[in-house]
Design a protein around this motif. Sequence first.
Motif, PDB file in Angstrom:
ATOM      1  N   GLY A   1      16.343  -3.011   3.360  1.00 37.99           N
ATOM      2  CA  GLY A   1      17.448  -2.088   3.070  1.00 37.99           C
ATOM      3  C   GLY A   1      17.024  -0.936   2.171  1.00 37.99           C
ATOM      4  O   GLY A   1      17.823  -0.429   1.378  1.00 37.99           O
ATOM      5  N   ALA A   2      15.754  -0.523   2.303  1.00 40.09           N
ATOM      6  CA  ALA A   2      15.247   0.611   1.501  1.00 40.09           C
ATOM      7  C   ALA A   2      15.418   1.894   2.314  1.00 40.09           C
ATOM      8  O   ALA A   2      14.883   2.012   3.419  1.00 40.09           O
ATOM      9  N   ARG A   3      16.165   2.851   1.765  1.00 38.78           N
ATOM     10  CA  ARG A   3      16.418   4.084   2.518  1.00 38.78           C
ATOM     11  C   ARG A   3      15.304   5.112   2.333  1.00 38.78           C
ATOM     12  O   ARG A   3      15.156   6.013   3.140  1.00 38.78           O
ATOM     13  N   THR A   4      14.562   5.003   1.236  1.00 43.89           N
ATOM     14  CA  THR A   4      13.496   5.974   0.956  1.00 43.89           C
ATOM     15  C   THR A   4      12.249   5.234   0.479  1.00 43.89           C
ATOM     16  O   THR A   4      12.325   4.080   0.052  1.00 43.89           O
ATOM     17  N   VAL A   5      11.108   5.942   0.518  1.00 46.67           N
ATOM     18  CA  VAL A   5       9.856   5.348   0.017  1.00 46.67           C
ATOM     19  C   VAL A   5       9.971   5.105  -1.491  1.00 46.67           C
ATOM     20  O   VAL A   5       9.444   4.119  -2.020  1.00 46.67           O
TER      21      VAL A   5
ATOM     22  N   LYS B   1       3.313   3.053  10.848  1.00 45.38           N
ATOM     23  CA  LYS B   1       4.682   3.593  10.874  1.00 45.38           C
ATOM     24  C   LYS B   1       5.670   2.537  11.359  1.00 45.38           C
ATOM     25  O   LYS B   1       6.768   2.404  10.825  1.00 45.38           O
ATOM     26  N   MET B   2       5.243   1.786  12.378  1.00 45.16           N
ATOM     27  CA  MET B   2       6.125   0.748  12.925  1.00 45.16           C
ATOM     28  C   MET B   2       6.411  -0.329  11.855  1.00 45.16           C
ATOM     29  O   MET B   2       7.554  -0.702  11.620  1.00 45.16           O
ATOM     30  N   HIS B   3       5.343  -0.794  11.179  1.00 48.44           N
ATOM     31  CA  HIS B   3       5.522  -1.820  10.144  1.00 48.44           C
ATOM     32  C   HIS B   3       6.346  -1.288   8.968  1.00 48.44           C
ATOM     33  O   HIS B   3       7.195  -1.988   8.417  1.00 48.44           O
ATOM     34  N   ARG B   4       6.061  -0.056   8.616  1.00 49.64           N
ATOM     35  CA  ARG B   4       6.787   0.541   7.484  1.00 49.64           C
ATOM     36  C   ARG B   4       8.283   0.618   7.781  1.00 49.64           C
ATOM     37  O   ARG B   4       9.124   0.282   6.951  1.00 49.64           O
ATOM     38  N   GLY B   5       8.611   1.076   9.011  1.00 47.83           N
ATOM     39  CA  GLY B   5      10.018   1.160   9.422  1.00 47.83           C
ATOM     40  C   GLY B   5      10.681  -0.205   9.397  1.00 47.83           C
ATOM     41  O   GLY B   5      11.815  -0.364   8.931  1.00 47.83           O
ATOM     42  N   SER B   6       9.938  -1.217   9.850  1.00 46.45           N
ATOM     43  CA  SER B   6      10.468  -2.581   9.892  1.00 46.45           C
ATOM     44  C   SER B   6      10.730  -3.106   8.476  1.00 46.45           C
ATOM     45  O   SER B   6      11.772  -3.715   8.196  1.00 46.45           O
ATOM     46  N   VAL B   7       9.775  -2.841   7.562  1.00 45.06           N
ATOM     47  CA  VAL B   7       9.917  -3.278   6.162  1.00 45.06           C
ATOM     48  C   VAL B   7      11.152  -2.635   5.542  1.00 45.06           C
ATOM     49  O   VAL B   7      11.973  -3.309   4.894  1.00 45.06           O
TER      50      VAL B   7
ATOM     51  N   LEU C   1       0.824  -1.218   0.000  1.00 47.24           N
ATOM     52  CA  LEU C   1       0.000   0.000   0.000  1.00 47.24           C
ATOM     53  C   LEU C   1       0.858   1.268   0.000  1.00 47.24           C
ATOM     54  O   LEU C   1       0.575   2.228  -0.713  1.00 47.24           O
ATOM     55  N   VAL C   2       1.932   1.259   0.812  1.00 49.01           N
ATOM     56  CA  VAL C   2       2.840   2.427   0.848  1.00 49.01           C
ATOM     57  C   VAL C   2       3.473   2.623  -0.532  1.00 49.01           C
ATOM     58  O   VAL C   2       3.548   3.734  -1.062  1.00 49.01           O
ATOM     59  N   ALA C   3       3.912   1.512  -1.152  1.00 41.45           N
ATOM     60  CA  ALA C   3       4.574   1.593  -2.464  1.00 41.45           C
ATOM     61  C   ALA C   3       3.605   2.056  -3.550  1.00 41.45           C
ATOM     62  O   ALA C   3       4.022   2.614  -4.561  1.00 41.45           O
ATOM     63  N   SER C   4       2.300   1.816  -3.336  1.00 33.83           N
ATOM     64  CA  SER C   4       1.330   2.253  -4.352  1.00 33.83           C
ATOM     65  C   SER C   4       1.011   3.745  -4.227  1.00 33.83           C
ATOM     66  O   SER C   4       0.250   4.294  -5.013  1.00 33.83           O
ATOM     67  N   GLY C   5       1.616   4.390  -3.209  1.00 27.45           N
ATOM     68  CA  GLY C   5       1.475   5.849  -3.105  1.00 27.45           C
ATOM     69  C   GLY C   5       0.566   6.329  -1.978  1.00 27.45           C
ATOM     70  O   GLY C   5       0.336   7.527  -1.835  1.00 27.45           O
ATOM     71  N   LEU C   6       0.035   5.421  -1.176  1.00 27.54           N
ATOM     72  CA  LEU C   6      -0.850   5.832  -0.080  1.00 27.54           C
ATOM     73  C   LEU C   6      -0.043   6.409   1.085  1.00 27.54           C
ATOM     74  O   LEU C   6       1.062   5.966   1.359  1.00 27.54           O
ATOM     75  N   MET C   7      -0.640   7.391   1.771  1.00 26.85           N
ATOM     76  CA  MET C   7      -0.029   7.971   2.975  1.00 26.85           C
ATOM     77  C   MET C   7      -0.294   7.022   4.148  1.00 26.85           C
ATOM     78  O   MET C   7      -1.202   6.176   4.083  1.00 26.85           O
ATOM     79  N   ASN C   8       0.468   7.220   5.235  1.00 22.99           N
ATOM     80  CA  ASN C   8       0.303   6.355   6.416  1.00 22.99           C
ATOM     81  C   ASN C   8      -1.155   6.301   6.881  1.00 22.99           C
ATOM     82  O   ASN C   8      -1.675   5.234   7.226  1.00 22.99           O
ATOM     83  N   LYS C   9      -1.794   7.478   6.891  1.00 26.49           N
ATOM     84  CA  LYS C   9      -3.177   7.560   7.381  1.00 26.49           C
ATOM     85  C   LYS C   9      -4.114   6.716   6.501  1.00 26.49           C
ATOM     86  O   LYS C   9      -5.000   6.007   6.992  1.00 26.49           O
ATOM     87  N   GLN C  10      -3.886   6.789   5.173  1.00 34.76           N
ATOM     88  CA  GLN C  10      -4.726   6.032   4.231  1.00 34.76           C
ATOM     89  C   GLN C  10      -4.485   4.527   4.390  1.00 34.76           C
ATOM     90  O   GLN C  10      -5.418   3.724   4.317  1.00 34.76           O
ATOM     91  N   VAL C  11      -3.210   4.164   4.608  1.00 36.35           N
ATOM     92  CA  VAL C  11      -2.883   2.755   4.818  1.00 36.35           C
ATOM     93  C   VAL C  11      -3.575   2.254   6.091  1.00 36.35           C
ATOM     94  O   VAL C  11      -4.151   1.162   6.123  1.00 36.35           O
ATOM     95  N   ALA C  12      -3.545   3.087   7.146  1.00 40.63           N
ATOM     96  CA  ALA C  12      -4.188   2.727   8.416  1.00 40.63           C
ATOM     97  C   ALA C  12      -5.681   2.476   8.203  1.00 40.63           C
ATOM     98  O   ALA C  12      -6.232   1.481   8.695  1.00 40.63           O
ATOM     99  N   ASN C  13      -6.340   3.372   7.450  1.00 38.22           N
ATOM    100  CA  ASN C  13      -7.774   3.206   7.169  1.00 38.22           C
ATOM    101  C   ASN C  13      -8.028   1.916   6.382  1.00 38.22           C
ATOM    102  O   ASN C  13      -8.948   1.161   6.678  1.00 38.22           O
TER     103      ASN C  13
END
Length: 204
Positions: free
Chosen positions: A186-190, A175-181, A153-165
Motif C-alpha cells: 500500500g505504498a503510493r510513492t517510493v 519494475k514488475m517486482h517494484r510495482g508488486s511490492v 535496494l529501491v528504498a536505499s535509493g538505487l534506480m531501477n537500472k542499478q537494482v537490475a545490475n
Amino acid sequence: MPSAGLVYIIDDDSAVRVSLGDLLESMDYQVALYGSASEFLKVELSDAPACLVLDVRLPGTSGLELQEYLMKVNVGIPIILMTAFGDIPMSVRGMKLGAVDFLTKPIRDQDLLDAVASAIRKDKSRRDEAAHLVELREKFALLTVRERQVMTLVASGLMNKQVANELSISEATVKMHRGSVMRKLGARTVAMLARMAEALDLQG
C-alpha cells in the motif's frame, strides 16, 4: 460512550488521590487510584490509551524507581510526575528519563487536565504506531524473497537500472517486482516505501 482514557494515579496521600481522581472522572476519564508503587505493580495494565500520574516521593519504591523499572520492562505508558517544591531537581531527572511533564503541588486543575490530555494523546499515537508496524510486518511477510530484495535496494535509493545490475535481472523485471511490492504494502510513492523499509529496519 467510551471514556476519554484511563488515568492511573499513585500518591500516598489519600486526600490528594481522591481529589485528583474526582476531577478527572468529572472530565470523563476512567481513574484507578493507588497508594504505593507496589500496589500499582500488582495490577494488570489495561489495553486502553492511558497515562500514569505519579508522585515522586512514595513510601518503599519511589516514583523515580518505579519510572526506571517501567522503562526497563518496556512499559511505554506516558508518565506525569507530581512533585513538592523541594523535589524539583528529582523531577528534572524524571523528565530526562522520559516523563512527559511534571506538576508542582498544590496542582492547579487546568494544569493537570492539560498534562493528562497531552499524555493520553501521546499514548494513543504510540499504540497506533505499534499497530501499524505489526500490520506492516504481516504484509512484508507475504512478499517473495525477490520482492524483498528489490524493496530493500529501491528504498536505499538505487534506480531501477542499478537494482537490475545488482540482482542480475532485467530492468523490466525490477519494475514488475517494484510495482508488486508497492501494491502489496500500500505504498503510493517510493518515499513512502523508503519510510516503510526504515520502520522494518531493512538494510540496503
